[in-house]
Design a protein around this motif. Structure first.
Motif, short mmCIF file in Angstrom:
data_model
loop_
_atom_site.label_atom_id
_atom_site.label_comp_id
_atom_site.label_asym_id
_atom_site.label_seq_id
_atom_site.Cartn_x
_atom_site.Cartn_y
_atom_site.Cartn_z
N LEU A 561 -16.72 -52.06 12.20
CA LEU A 561 -16.82 -52.00 10.90
C LEU A 561 -18.34 -52.56 10.35
O LEU A 561 -18.93 -51.74 9.40
N LYS A 564 -21.85 -50.68 10.76
CA LYS A 564 -22.02 -49.65 9.46
C LYS A 564 -22.80 -50.52 8.62
O LYS A 564 -22.44 -50.97 7.64
N VAL A 568 -21.42 -52.23 5.10
CA VAL A 568 -20.65 -53.08 4.99
C VAL A 568 -21.42 -54.52 5.58
O VAL A 568 -22.25 -54.62 6.30
N VAL A 589 -12.58 -55.66 3.62
CA VAL A 589 -13.98 -55.37 3.65
C VAL A 589 -14.71 -55.75 2.57
O VAL A 589 -14.44 -55.50 1.41
N LEU A 608 -15.35 -45.36 5.95
CA LEU A 608 -15.04 -46.19 7.06
C LEU A 608 -14.00 -45.94 7.99
O LEU A 608 -14.45 -46.08 9.33
N TRP A 611 -15.82 -43.86 10.44
CA TRP A 611 -16.98 -44.43 11.05
C TRP A 611 -16.44 -45.15 12.48
O TRP A 611 -16.71 -45.13 13.45
#
Length: 673
Positions: A561, A564, A568, A589, A608, A611
């Motif tokens: 995460l 990204k 993020v 997040v 996300l 991703w």
């Protein structure tokens, strides 16, 4: 060979490798992998002889030990147990008559920026005077003393003074509640509390003495006969007649000379209660001799400490990092260290970088949580980016507290270290007393997100639930197969809990279970010349998710995460029960922009999920993604994952939240998208 069914699947792949520079290798105490391998070979060849040599070379003994390791009562191991020493003398007296005597021991920067410097000779005098004040109040060898202090010279003086007279200290983090403090006073049977009237954090005056009074009033603290109060500010505080005394009053007319009390090597130096405990507090008990040896050695090995270094560990003394790498290790090594009272974002998020420049810090040791928050701040405000300060004094960076995700590692390496400073990504625990798996700056090729290799003498392995080794490349449970000097001795007052928690019978009863999942690569990085497998911590065993039969470490999903990078800033992942998959992945997040709501939040959550599916695989897609302005953290920056688990499960939070820096965030994170 198939991995056992208990194996934790490792799906995060990292191929970047950063070998130490020739200059770093040439100047290091452990210079190059051959030097590291030679120490490991010595330990493997003659384990007790290896530790005995190090203990004689690095610790000042009043009476030398003749017995190195006693395994007769395993897992209640004893090290150097017929030797006699004093921890304070090893940190202070040993430097008198050497060039270190007049060297600055502590550079203290207060919340408001005021700076105080204390030399080793001055620190010895202050510790001795405080030790005499404790003795004047009837405190003796073997007594327990609770310390509830802000960061500052006074906290270190209090810890060292207890060690000097042989009293066992128990430091309680200054953010804990009155109830948490009371539980620790009762469990330790403390005869005294050392505290401050207030503490300063981020420009705010926060009460400490009032919390002590409240905690004692809850009951069960009849053993406390003395409360010593450092008047940190001019604000009034409540005095209890006959019990309370200010530092000034206690120190008046006390001599600045106090002979150190000889204690056995197995004498309890301190009890430290693990944070976030539920039910009865879990007091980790450490010895004097073995703990002190490892604190000194890891300063030399991990940080490659040199006479001209300025060392800064940002941890609070209320945690184990502040014990080993503020109160004991730097002083035993004769180093100059920075101690900071405030927070990294006050008066702005450039505070750390400003202090590194101001004090010419050369070795900087902080937490991934702090790094990630400063990345977010620098992305949103160019004025607090580290490039605005001269950080050329830095030569080694360190990471502590939790696994650091590769993208945060790269930012730290590039923007703080200028691509020239090795990062020692240290794995250890309250229970281990000091680093156990970590790169060595002058030896180990670095891989972002990997703590790399065990230190010499640490026999780390990865096993399944029965204690059998797991093949390289498959994840399992991290264990240490042989005792080592700085290991936990017991849980204070609860030996049965100690055995069940750390030496489970199903693993043979003599193997230390770290409680963390890990994976080891099949070998060192390609082209590095290292043939040993590198370790990577995948998260706590209780943070291992079992989704449709796939066991995954939460840290790997968090790293995906945070990779990204355009979106993020920070992420925390926990599991919650799910009727279909057994467990569902829930991600919390923090974005590098305003918190989204409604349809926008749903769109970003889907982005996300996709991703993560791309980075790891569809099985790792979070079922639930929630956005917050930040994550629930203690004032020391630790993410309170137990609270996130309750939120993810829709449970009412009944746990103690008094240590949170930002309790209001819990309501925000309870909103689903």
């Amino acid at each position: 060979m198939n991995a056992p069914s208990s194996a934790i699947e490792s799906v995060l792949v990292e191929n970047r490798v950063f070998p130490p520079s020739a200059a770093t290798v040439a100047a290091a105490r452990i210079a190059g992998m051959p030097a590291y391998e030679a120490l490991c070979a010595e330990a493997a060849r003659d384990y007790e002889g290896f530790w005995a040599r190090l203990a004689r070379d690095n610790v000042r003994w009043i009476e030398p030990f003749t017995r190195t390791l006693d395994e007769s009562s395993a897992p209640f191991y004893k090290w150097f147990d017929d030797g006699v020493l004093n921890a304070s003398a090893n940190c202070l007296d040993r430097h008198i008559g050497t060039p270190v005597e007049h060297k600055t021991a502590i550079v203290f920067e207060a919340d408001d920026g005021a700076v105080t410097r204390v030399t080793y000779r001055e620190l010895l005098a202050r510790v001795s005077q405080f030790a005499n004040a404790l003795k004047a109040r009837g405190i003796r060898k073997g007594d327990r003393v609770v310390i509830y202090m802000p960061m500052g010279v006074e906290g270190v003086v209090a810890m060292q003074a207890c060690a000097r007279i042989g009293a066992t200290h128990s430091v309680v983090f200054g953010g804990f509640s009155a109830k948490a403090l009371q539980e620790r006073i009762v469990d330790a049977g403390a005869v005294a509390v050392i505290t401050a009237s207030y503490q300063m954090r981020g420009g705010k005056e926060l009460p400490l003495k009032a919390i002590v009074d409240e905690g004692i009033a809850l009951g069960g603290c009849e053993s406390v006969k003395t409360v010593l109060v450092h008047e940190r500010t001019a604000s009034a505080w409540n005095r209890v007649a006959g019990r309370d005394q200010t530092f000034v009053e206690a120190l008046q007319d006390r001599s600045t000379e106090c002979a150190p009390e000889p204690v056995g090597a197995e004498h309890p130096l301190f009890i430290l209660y693990t944070s976030g405990s539920t039910g009865r507090p879990k007091g980790v008990q450490h010895s004097t001799g073995g703990y002190l040896l490892w604190a000194k050695l890891t300063m030399d090995w991990t940080f490659d400490i040199r006479p001209g270094d300025v060392f800064w560990c940002t941890a609070d003394i209320g945690w184990i990092t502040g014990h080993t790498y503020v109160a004991y290790g730097p002083l035993a090594a004769g180093a100059t260290q920075v101690i900071f009272e405030g927070v990294p974002t006050y008066p702005n998020a450039g505070r750390f970088w400003q202090m590194i420049e101001r004090h010419q810090v050369s070795v900087f040791y902080t937490a991934p949580t702090a790094i990630r928050s400063l990345i977010k701040a620098a992305d949103s405000d160019a004025a607090v980016h580290p490039r605005n300060w001269n950080l050329s004094s830095l030569r080694i960076l360190g990471s502590v507290g939790e696994p650091i995700n590769p993208e945060a590692w790269m930012w730290y390496y590039t923007h703080v270290g200028g691509e020239r400073c090795p990062i020692v990504d240290t794995f250890w625990q309250t229970e281990t007393g000091g680093h156990v798996i970590t790169p060595l700056p002058g030896a180990t090729p670095l891989v972002p997100g990997s703590c790399t290799l065990p230190l010499p003498g640490i026999m780390a392995a990865i096993v399944d639930e029965t204690g059998h080794d797991i093949p390289d490349g498959a994840g399992g449970m991290l264990v240490i197969k042989r005792p080592w000097p700085s290991m936990i001795r017991t849980i204070w007052g609860d030996p049965d809990r100690f055995v069940k928690s750390y030496f489970p019978e199903e693993m043979g009863g003599t193997i230390y279970l770290a409680g963390d999942g890990a994976v080891r690569s099949a070998g060192g990085p390609a082209g590095s010349g290292v043939d040993r497998g590198y370790f990577r911590i995948t998260g706590r065993i209780d943070d291992v998710l079992n989704v449709s039969g796939h066991r995954m470490g939460t840290m790997e999903i968090e790293s995906a995460l945070v990779a990204k990078t355009d979106l993020v800033a920070e992420a925390a992942v926990v599991g919650r029960p799910d009727d279909l998959t057994g467990e569902a992945i829930c991600a919390f997040v923090v974005l590098k922009r305003a918190r989204p709501t409604g349809e926008e939040a749903r769109q970003i959550a889907n982005e996300l999920r996709n991703w993560v599916a791309k980075e790891i695989g569809p099985i790792a897609k979070p079922k639930d993604i929630r956005f917050g302005d930040n994550l629930p953290k203690t004032r020391s920056g630790k993410i309170m994952r137990r609270l996130l688990r309750s939120i993810a499960r829709g449970e009412q939070i009944t746990q103690d939240t008094s240590t949170l820096e930002n309790p209001a965030i819990l309501d925000q994170l309870g909103q689903t998208n």
